[in-house]
Scaffold this motif. Structure first.
Motif, PDB file in Angstrom:
ATOM      1  N   VAL A 123       0.764  -1.283   0.035  1.00  0.00           N
ATOM      2  CA  VAL A 123       0.065   0.116   0.134  1.00  0.00           C
ATOM      3  C   VAL A 123       0.765   1.158   0.094  1.00  0.00           C
ATOM      4  O   VAL A 123       0.439   2.245  -0.871  1.00  0.00           O
ATOM      5  N   LEU A 124       2.027   1.211   0.749  1.00  0.00           N
ATOM      6  CA  LEU A 124       2.586   2.304   0.732  1.00  0.00           C
ATOM      7  C   LEU A 124       3.768   2.242  -0.492  1.00  0.00           C
ATOM      8  O   LEU A 124       3.592   3.508  -0.941  1.00  0.00           O
ATOM      9  N   VAL A 127       1.232   4.081  -2.828  1.00  0.00           N
ATOM     10  CA  VAL A 127       1.046   5.578  -2.642  1.00  0.00           C
ATOM     11  C   VAL A 127       2.324   6.369  -3.008  1.00  0.00           C
ATOM     12  O   VAL A 127       2.021   7.521  -3.632  1.00  0.00           O
ATOM     13  N   ARG A 130       2.113   6.430  -6.841  1.00  0.00           N
ATOM     14  CA  ARG A 130       1.089   7.496  -7.186  1.00  0.00           C
ATOM     15  C   ARG A 130       1.408   8.934  -7.083  1.00  0.00           C
ATOM     16  O   ARG A 130       1.395   9.971  -7.872  1.00  0.00           O
ATOM     17  N   ALA A 131       2.267   9.135  -5.931  1.00  0.00           N
ATOM     18  CA  ALA A 131       2.667  10.496  -5.639  1.00  0.00           C
ATOM     19  C   ALA A 131       3.887  10.911  -6.695  1.00  0.00           C
ATOM     20  O   ALA A 131       3.747  12.300  -7.082  1.00  0.00           O
TER      21      ALA A 131
END
Length: 304
Positions: A123-124, A127, A130-131
């Protein structure tokens, strides 16, 4: 810069499909092999101090990868010097700190729970990707959410929190950062050279902590029960698994490889049950089914 595969048109060519399949296979290989390292860390918790486990793991890994990477690293020494900041940060996150935190967690946290907490790292990874501007796609996000729901349900079903769980949360953050950082690896830096260099730098960064551990805790007794696990984590979980994982990141990106990484709690739970006798009940089976479903759904997603 986004991965080449992340900019591929909706239509998937046979070559792109083969590349994606190879990337997923490499991620699965690394995940399965890494699962054993959680079990060995837990098994060694009362015989080898955490820092010494980490130090000797990377010394063994360095020796294992030296025949393939030392000469390549020497040829590319000018490039390595130019990107020394990247190399040091990757070594710190993926080698020095990550594994030491896992071993520290193994003092109090069951291996199955360690694997479950590490399942948060994809998940990290997603993220972080995506960033950086990478489009994840609805199907992959759905797979992540389904798999994550299985992990959360399992944690809420009685796993609870032990003192070492905080160390594992820190380890998950380090691994996610390392995986995201791999996207910035220079394309011309060979895989074997990168592994050799990060193992060498990572082991060097561990030297002060190793000295303190020897002075305060003393050394451990080399026996079959301590040496064989260290050889496993040094050769299989370090040299082989890191090479496979880095290859997976290069082929399919950290987010997609991270979905496959959700297989790890399944493997760790089965291994810890078989080797350490840790419990594995119907609730765990249900939750792991969610994890596997999320893995298969997300890993099969096409890039949009």
């Amino acid at each position: 810069m986004p991965d080449v595969l992340e900019r591929t048109p909706t239509r998937t060519t046979p070559r792109a499909a083969q590349t994606a399949a190879l990337g997923v296979a490499c991620a699965a290989l690394a995940t399965v092999v890494w699962s054993g390292s959680f079990v060995t860390s837990r098994a060694l918790h009362d015989s080898v101090p955490p820092v010494q486990q980490a130090f000797w793991r990377w010394i063994v890994a360095l020796v294992a990868v030296a025949p393939f990477g030392a000469r390549q690293a020497w040829r590319q020494r000018a490039l390595i010097r130019r990107r020394l900041g990247f190399v040091v940060l990757a070594s710190l996150l993926g080698v020095t700190v990550y594994n030491t935190l896992v071993n520290q967690a193994g003092l109090t946290t069951p291996a199955a729970t360690m694997g479950l907490i590490m399942a948060a790292s994809p998940v990290l990874m997603a993220v972080l990707e995506r960033a950086s501007g990478v489009r994840l796609g609805r199907r992959r996000v759905t797979g992540l959410l389904v798999a994550c729901s299985g992990v959360l349900l399992l944690m809420g079903g009685g796993a609870g929190f032990a003192a070492g769980d905080l160390w594992m949360i820190g380890a998950a953050c380090c691994f996610a950062g390392y995986s995201a950082l791999l996207r910035r690896r220079p394309a011309e830096l060979g895989g074997a050279a990168f592994l050799f260099t990060t193992f060498l730098v990572g082991a060097g960064l561990l030297l002060p902590a190793q000295g303190v551990s020897l002075a305060v805790q003393g050394g451990f007794t080399p026996t079959t029960a301590t040496v064989l696990p260290l050889l496993y984590v040094g050769v299989a979980s370090s040299a082989v698994a890191f090479f496979a994982w880095n290859k997976a990141i290069a082929l399919v990106g950290a987010a997609r490889a991270g979905v496959v990484y959700y297989l790890q709690p399944v493997c760790v739970a089965l291994l810890s049950w078989a080797v350490l006798g840790e419990t594995f009940g119907p609730v765990q089976v249900l939750c792991l089914a969610l994890i596997l479903g999320g893995v298969m759904w997300g890993a099969a997603a096409r890039h949009a």
